[in-house]
Write a protein that holds these residues in place. Structure first.
Motif, short mmCIF file in Angstrom:
data_model
loop_
_atom_site.label_atom_id
_atom_site.label_comp_id
_atom_site.label_asym_id
_atom_site.label_seq_id
_atom_site.Cartn_x
_atom_site.Cartn_y
_atom_site.Cartn_z
N GLN A 13 0.84 -1.19 0.00
CA GLN A 13 0.00 0.00 0.00
C GLN A 13 0.88 1.24 0.00
OE1 GLN A 13 -2.66 -0.34 3.37
NE2 GLN A 13 -4.20 -1.36 2.13
N SER A 87 2.62 5.39 -5.38
CA SER A 87 2.10 4.68 -6.54
C SER A 87 3.06 4.77 -7.73
CB SER A 87 0.72 5.23 -6.94
OG SER A 87 0.81 6.63 -7.20
N VAL A 114 2.42 -0.74 -6.08
CA VAL A 114 2.01 0.06 -4.93
C VAL A 114 0.59 0.56 -5.20
CG1 VAL A 114 2.53 2.03 -3.46
CG2 VAL A 114 4.40 0.74 -4.55
N SER A 115 -0.30 0.21 -4.30
CA SER A 115 -1.69 0.63 -4.45
C SER A 115 -1.95 1.88 -3.63
CB SER A 115 -2.63 -0.49 -4.00
OG SER A 115 -2.43 -0.77 -2.63
N SER A 116 -2.71 2.80 -4.21
CA SER A 116 -2.99 4.07 -3.52
C SER A 116 -4.31 4.01 -2.79
CB SER A 116 -2.98 5.21 -4.53
OG SER A 116 -3.92 4.96 -5.55
#
Length: 116
Positions: A13, A87, A114-116
């Motif tokens: 994350q 991200s 990478v997730s926002s």
């Protein structure tokens, strides 16, 4: 000839952390400057960080203060500690070994998302 194998990629994350490893095998590892590069979809491969045989690091401006490169010559391994992920850090990350001032050997890459 040095052979490189990356590991440690995955999904994180935004604001989180991941640590990448690059295990080297083959001829003498400690004499090589080692580097990390990344390539995002539709973009050129770019320099992220490097560490010379004395452990001196260099970083791209985009990762300074967030990423840390290190090496354990006893284990023939280079690490990339990635903190405060964004991200825009999403990419395939590659390990590379320098020889005669060129990046001569590359690993197969490991995906970081990478997730926002």
């Amino acid at each position: 000839q040095v052979q490189l194998v990356e590991s440690g990629g995955g999904l994180a994350q935004a604001g989180g952390s991941l640590r990448l490893s690059c295990a080297a095998s083959g001829r003498t590892f400690t004499t090589n400057t080692m580097g990390w590069f990344r390539q995002a979809p539709g973009k050129a491969r770019e320099f992220v960080a490097s560490v010379d045989r004395d452990g001196n690091p260099r970083y791209a401006d985009s990762v300074k203060g967030r990423f840390t490169v290190s090496r354990d010559s006893g284990k023939d391994t280079v690490y990339l500690q990635m903190n405060t992920l964004k991200s825009e850090d999403t990419a395939v990350y590659y390990c590379a070994a320098a020889s005669d001032h060129v990046w001569a050997v590359w690993g197969q890459g490991t995906q970081v998302t990478v997730s926002s």
